[in-house]
Design an enzyme around this catalytic site. Sequence first.
Site, PDB file in Angstrom:
ATOM      1  N   ARG A 185       0.821  -1.204   0.000  1.00  0.00           N
ATOM      2  CA  ARG A 185       0.000   0.000   0.000  1.00  0.00           C
ATOM      3  C   ARG A 185       0.857   1.256   0.000  1.00  0.00           C
ATOM      4  NH1 ARG A 185      -2.245   1.840   4.444  1.00  0.00           N
ATOM      5  NH2 ARG A 185      -2.702  -0.191   5.374  1.00  0.00           N
ATOM      6  N   TYR A 229     -14.752  19.005 -14.700  1.00  0.00           N
ATOM      7  CA  TYR A 229     -15.246  17.626 -14.730  1.00  0.00           C
ATOM      8  C   TYR A 229     -16.238  17.411 -13.593  1.00  0.00           C
ATOM      9  CZ  TYR A 229     -15.233  12.574 -14.364  1.00  0.00           C
ATOM     10  OH  TYR A 229     -15.623  11.265 -14.292  1.00  0.00           O
ATOM     11  N   ASP A 253      -5.908  20.549 -13.496  1.00  0.00           N
ATOM     12  CA  ASP A 253      -6.284  19.278 -14.100  1.00  0.00           C
ATOM     13  C   ASP A 253      -5.857  19.345 -15.569  1.00  0.00           C
ATOM     14  OD1 ASP A 253      -7.573  17.164 -15.409  1.00  0.00           O
ATOM     15  OD2 ASP A 253      -9.261  17.163 -14.020  1.00  0.00           O
ATOM     16  N   LYS A 257      -7.500   8.531 -19.429  1.00  0.00           N
ATOM     17  CA  LYS A 257      -7.831   9.136 -20.720  1.00  0.00           C
ATOM     18  C   LYS A 257      -6.630   9.063 -21.672  1.00  0.00           C
ATOM     19  CE  LYS A 257     -11.558   9.978 -18.371  1.00  0.00           C
ATOM     20  NZ  LYS A 257     -11.784  11.222 -17.660  1.00  0.00           N
TER      21      LYS A 257
HETATM   22  C1  LIG Z   1     -12.254  11.585 -16.401  1.00  0.00           C
HETATM   23  C2  LIG Z   1     -11.784  12.850 -15.820  1.00  0.00           C
HETATM   24  C3  LIG Z   1     -11.491  12.956 -14.443  1.00  0.00           C
HETATM   25  C4  LIG Z   1     -11.730  11.819 -13.480  1.00  0.00           C
HETATM   26  O1  LIG Z   1     -10.847  10.806 -13.680  1.00  0.00           O
HETATM   27  P1  LIG Z   1     -11.148   9.254 -13.339  1.00  0.00           P
HETATM   28  O2  LIG Z   1      -9.895   8.585 -13.757  1.00  0.00           O
HETATM   29  O3  LIG Z   1     -12.351   8.862 -14.118  1.00  0.00           O
HETATM   30  O4  LIG Z   1     -11.396   9.190 -11.864  1.00  0.00           O
HETATM   31  C5  LIG Z   1     -10.987  14.155 -13.990  1.00  0.00           C
HETATM   32  N1  LIG Z   1     -10.806  15.208 -14.805  1.00  0.00           N
HETATM   33  C6  LIG Z   1     -11.091  15.151 -16.123  1.00  0.00           C
HETATM   34  C7  LIG Z   1     -10.866  16.345 -16.974  1.00  0.00           C
HETATM   35  C8  LIG Z   1     -11.589  13.972 -16.673  1.00  0.00           C
HETATM   36  O5  LIG Z   1     -11.893  13.929 -17.977  1.00  0.00           O
END
Ligand SMILES: *Cc1c(COP(=O)(O)O)cnc(C)c1O
Length: 355
Positions: free
Chosen positions: A46, A97, A168, A193
Amino acid sequence: MHGHDLSPATLAVSAGRPDRVPGGPLNAPITMASALVPGGGSEYGRAGNPTWDSFEAVLGALEGGRALAFSSGVAASGALFDLVPAKSIVVAPRHAYYGTIEQLVERNRRDQIDLRLVDIHDTQQVLAALEGAALVWIESPTNPALEVADIETIARAAAEAGAVVAVDNTFATPLRQRPLDLGADFVVHSASKLLAGHSDLILGAVVTNDDRAFTAIEKRRSVLGAIPGAMETWLATRGVRTLHVRLERAEANARELHERLSAAPQVTRSRYPGFGTMIAFEVEGGAAVAQKMTEQSEIITYATSLGGVESTWERRRRHAGEPESVPEGLIRFSVGIEDVDDLWADIQNVLAACS
Ligand SMILES: *Cc1c(COP(=O)(O)O)cnc(C)c1O
């Protein structure tokens, strides 16, 4: 060894590899281990894992900081939000998001933070909201409205106001935007992504240059157990090896399709920030036509998520959590690396059939 800084393409391919030893593997192996022999870094699975290290090394090299992998993008942002002092003011984009907004709104409701939502592309509005803030959350381009923030100006003003800045960077990737170079304190990713790039895993990351913050976030990850799997980090590392090539192709497709969509009579508006692989567009007839179109395409897959090699699209407001300021009929289109004329033929077919 190198006389100059390596380009992102070279880093994507070469960073995070094991030391070259005779008979050793070129790629970090998938280490399935709950316990590790004492005397190295981590002893318990962990707290650390050599397969995470490899992914963290390549992402850190690309962003220009030190990376920590998380079980998901929202686990990464959640760990960061947990470190904001109680009752702090947090500034965030209205159109971030929705999983991010959900976390912030919930903390706001519980009186843990004081949330100020802003239009992140309106720099003056953001600057006006900075007073007393502890954290400025930026998402750029935003999901799904594709608004672009002036990270450098906001980061400079935030530093003066005593606020830390987290970006982000999921939509831009470090190949199009390096927030730490622009003055941000943290970068957050949904590696699910573009970084991993094949729609086959969920993974997140935080990147920073601040050693104290790094240690605090690493501890938070371990305390929460918001840790990635070895398999996921291994796949994501493999994905990052081709990030620059995938991005180049998908971006060229997106640019071309945005132009063709903008010129199509059935399309009322197409948004494209000028870089990246995401388009958001609206059609004559609104939500009903958009819904039908996205369900009937043959090459472009009707699905949520984004950033994979395959093109996907969906009408965002079909999700209850999406804010009402996102148009009912807005189609978020994640452009993949297929042949652009095949994609366009698919779009033309559904435009003709559904309009
Ligand atoms: C998908 C997404 C997230 C969340 O990520 P997960 O891996 O699904 O938890 C955060 N920010 C953006 C811009 C996203 O497209």
